[in-house]
Structures are given as C-alpha cells and as structure tokens.
Design a protein around this motif. Structure first.
Motif, PDB file in Angstrom:
ATOM      1  N   SER A   1       0.846  -1.184   0.000  1.00 10.06           N
ATOM      2  CA  SER A   1       0.000   0.000   0.000  1.00 10.06           C
ATOM      3  C   SER A   1       0.882   1.234   0.000  1.00 10.06           C
ATOM      4  CB  SER A   1      -0.921   0.008   1.223  1.00 10.06           C
ATOM      5  OG  SER A   1      -0.175  -0.009   2.417  1.00 10.06           O
ATOM      6  N   GLU A   2       0.273   2.392  -0.081  1.00 15.24           N
ATOM      7  CA  GLU A   2       1.045   3.626  -0.193  1.00 15.24           C
ATOM      8  C   GLU A   2       2.011   3.804   0.976  1.00 15.24           C
ATOM      9  OE1 GLU A   2      -0.247   8.081   0.464  1.00 15.24           O
ATOM     10  OE2 GLU A   2      -0.782   7.429  -1.548  1.00 15.24           O
ATOM     11  N   ALA A   3       3.272   4.061   0.626  1.00 11.93           N
ATOM     12  CA  ALA A   3       4.267   4.341   1.663  1.00 11.93           C
ATOM     13  C   ALA A   3       4.111   5.790   2.102  1.00 11.93           C
ATOM     14  CB  ALA A   3       5.675   4.101   1.131  1.00 11.93           C
ATOM     15  N   PRO A   4       3.774   6.061   3.354  1.00 11.85           N
ATOM     16  CA  PRO A   4       3.509   7.433   3.783  1.00 11.85           C
ATOM     17  C   PRO A   4       4.706   8.358   3.625  1.00 11.85           C
ATOM     18  CG  PRO A   4       3.709   5.969   5.678  1.00 11.85           C
ATOM     19  CD  PRO A   4       3.667   5.101   4.459  1.00 11.85           C
ATOM     20  N   GLN A   5       5.906   7.809   3.683  1.00  6.92           N
ATOM     21  CA  GLN A   5       7.102   8.637   3.555  1.00  6.92           C
ATOM     22  C   GLN A   5       7.472   8.889   2.094  1.00  6.92           C
ATOM     23  OE1 GLN A   5       9.410   5.992   6.183  1.00  6.92           O
ATOM     24  NE2 GLN A   5       9.972   7.830   7.303  1.00  6.92           N
ATOM     25  N   ALA A   6       6.959   8.072   1.196  1.00  9.67           N
ATOM     26  CA  ALA A   6       7.301   8.222  -0.220  1.00  9.67           C
ATOM     27  C   ALA A   6       6.133   7.771  -1.084  1.00  9.67           C
ATOM     28  CB  ALA A   6       8.550   7.410  -0.543  1.00  9.67           C
ATOM     29  N   PRO A   7       5.027   8.509  -1.080  1.00  9.63           N
ATOM     30  CA  PRO A   7       3.848   8.100  -1.848  1.00  9.63           C
ATOM     31  C   PRO A   7       4.071   8.124  -3.351  1.00  9.63           C
ATOM     32  CG  PRO A   7       3.579  10.318  -0.964  1.00  9.63           C
ATOM     33  CD  PRO A   7       4.813   9.761  -0.343  1.00  9.63           C
ATOM     34  N   TRP A   8       5.211   8.694  -3.790  1.00 10.80           N
ATOM     35  CA  TRP A   8       5.518   8.769  -5.219  1.00 10.80           C
ATOM     36  C   TRP A   8       6.132   7.488  -5.772  1.00 10.80           C
ATOM     37  CZ3 TRP A   8      10.643   7.900  -4.813  1.00 10.80           C
ATOM     38  CH2 TRP A   8      11.285   8.344  -3.650  1.00 10.80           C
ATOM     39  N   VAL A   9       6.503   6.564  -4.921  1.00 11.13           N
ATOM     40  CA  VAL A   9       7.149   5.340  -5.389  1.00 11.13           C
ATOM     41  C   VAL A   9       6.137   4.465  -6.125  1.00 11.13           C
ATOM     42  CG1 VAL A   9       8.285   3.217  -4.673  1.00 11.13           C
ATOM     43  CG2 VAL A   9       8.908   5.371  -3.595  1.00 11.13           C
ATOM     44  N   ARG A  10       6.529   3.917  -7.253  1.00 12.05           N
ATOM     45  CA  ARG A  10       5.687   3.013  -8.031  1.00 12.05           C
ATOM     46  C   ARG A  10       6.456   1.716  -8.252  1.00 12.05           C
ATOM     47  NH1 ARG A  10       1.700   5.918 -10.995  1.00 12.05           N
ATOM     48  NH2 ARG A  10       1.865   8.164 -10.698  1.00 12.05           N
TER      49      ARG A  10
ATOM     50  N   ARG B   1      13.361   1.523   3.882  1.00  7.26           N
ATOM     51  CA  ARG B   1      14.565   0.714   4.079  1.00  7.26           C
ATOM     52  C   ARG B   1      14.566  -0.485   3.143  1.00  7.26           C
ATOM     53  NH1 ARG B   1      16.698  -2.692   9.192  1.00  7.26           N
ATOM     54  NH2 ARG B   1      14.529  -3.315   9.257  1.00  7.26           N
ATOM     55  N   TRP B   2      13.376  -1.082   2.945  1.00 10.41           N
ATOM     56  CA  TRP B   2      13.226  -2.212   2.028  1.00 10.41           C
ATOM     57  C   TRP B   2      13.678  -1.793   0.633  1.00 10.41           C
ATOM     58  CZ3 TRP B   2      11.633  -4.692  -2.214  1.00 10.41           C
ATOM     59  CH2 TRP B   2      11.252  -6.036  -2.148  1.00 10.41           C
ATOM     60  N   MET B   3      13.161  -0.669   0.158  1.00 14.15           N
ATOM     61  CA  MET B   3      13.478  -0.206  -1.192  1.00 14.15           C
ATOM     62  C   MET B   3      14.948   0.173  -1.324  1.00 14.15           C
ATOM     63  SD  MET B   3      10.098   2.053  -2.144  1.00 14.15           S
ATOM     64  CE  MET B   3       9.897   2.823  -0.539  1.00 14.15           C
TER      65      MET B   3
END
Length: 240
Positions: free
Chosen positions: A121-130, A137-139
C-alpha cells in the motif's frame, strides 16, 4: 513475558506484573491474533483480553489501533528485511538473490495473508514510489543490492519496478484465492509516523524522479508481450 494467542485457552498475564509487557510483545500478540481471527476482529479490548489485561494497559505501548496495526506491518517488513532482503552476501549472483527474496516474500504472504495487502500500500514517507511498498529501508536495500551486483541506476529502477510489481501482483492473487480480502481498510494504519526526509536513503533520494515516473502503459505492454512470448514457447513444445 509473553502474550499468547494460540488455540485453546490464551495464556493469561493478569496474575503477573503488567510492566512485563512491551511494545514488541504487544505487536507480536496482535500479529498472532490477526493470523488467527482476522484483521477486522482486532480491537484493543479483544487483544487485551487475549493478553489477560485490560485494554487500557496496552495504551502504555501503542497509541491505539492504528499505531498497533502499523506496528504489526512494520514488524513483518522488518523480519522480512532481516531474514531475506539483507541476505545478499549469502548469494553468488543477483539471480540467486532475487529468487531467494521472492520465496521469502511469498512465505510471508502465506504466513500472514491478512497483513500482506497492507504491505503493498502507499508508503507514507514516499507516496511517489511506483509500485508502493511501506518500507523505505526495504526499497533502499533492494536498490543498493542490485547496484552492488553491477546494475546501473536505470537498470536498478527498472528491476525494482518489474520485480516488485510482478511479485506483489502474483502473491495478492494467490492469497485472494485463499479467501483473503485484498481491500483492507487503509485507515487502520497510523499515518502520523515518519517524514519524507530521504537523507538516510541515498539511492531513493538520487533516483526519486525515475522511481516516481509513471510508465504504466508501457510496462503493461511489456508485461503482455512477455506473457505472449512465454505462451508461444509453450505451444511450440506441445505434441502435434
């Protein structure tokens, strides 16, 4: 001190010192509760009863249900990171790394099907990631690993997008076929945590523009072409 949520009568903590609880114990108990009873049934009152304490006792460790569920998601992601994502030095190649990681993510989805949709689901720290994932940290570790294997920035971003989209899509379909609701209420998560400061994630910071670019149509066509090529090869080996 543990808070049990197994079959049969739950292990009671009422006769023990409540101070023996901790956030880690409460979060682990919540994960066990969700695995057994489902996310929808998790309440502070029910979890308190499962731990043998009043619900108010849990508020010493979590702010409420949103913080509790967010803690569960973080716990699952952190465990995955520790056991599989960060294990790159145990592999001889990037192919081995991605295969091992995929199996680790699949096992996580099968072990915790009620929680898994919240990871995608949307990452609150980086909602722009697709596509989105709830752990910067995972990314960052994923990108750093592929770059360490010789991927350049463009290839690493393409690999991240292709790999995670395919993996998450396949696993969401798999757990859905086993009866899991793929549309959990996102409002159960606590959105107040963290910030969008990427200073601790140099790869994400450097590659933000590429990671946020929307190439959905082209990626769909590429996926479709790959599927057709695979089916073509399958037909070629069929007996006449």
């Amino acid at each position: 001190m543990e808070c049990g949520v197994g079959a049969g009568h739950l292990e009671r903590l009422a006769a023990q010192n409540v101070s023996g609880l901790s956030r880690e114990v409460v979060v682990e108990a919540a994960l066990m509760f969700i695995d057994r009873h489902g996310l929808a049934r998790l309440t502070m009152r029910r979890l308190g009863a499962a731990c043998g304490v009043e619900a108010m006792a849990l508020y010493r460790y979590v702010r409420g249900r949103g913080d509790l569920v967010t803690g569960v998601v973080d716990h699952v992601v952190d465990r995955l990171h520790t056991e599989h994502l960060a294990a790159r030095h145990l592999n001889d190649s990037w192919q081995d790394y991605l295969v091992g990681l995929a199996h680790g993510v699949r096992q996580t989805a099968l072990d915790h099907p009620q929680v898994f949709p919240l990871l995608a689901s949307e990452a609150p720290q980086a909602p722009w990631v697709r596509p989105p994932l709830r752990s910067l940290r995972w990314m960052e570790t994923f990108l750093d690993t592929l770059i360490s294997y010789g991927f350049d920035d463009v290839a690493a971003v393409a690999a991240y997008r292709t790999y995670t989209a395919s993996l998450l899509g396949q696993l969401l379909l798999e757990i859905s076929s086993r009866g899991t609701d793929l549309h959990p209420d996102q409002t159960v998560l606590d959105q107040r945590r963290g910030s969008r400061d990427l200073s601790e994630y140099p790869h994400l910071q450097r590659l933000q523009t590429m990671l946020s670019a929307d190439h959905s149509a082209a990626e769909f066509e590429s996926m479709l072409e790959s599927v057709l090529d695979r089916l073509e090869r399958l037909v070629e080996v069929l007996p006449c």
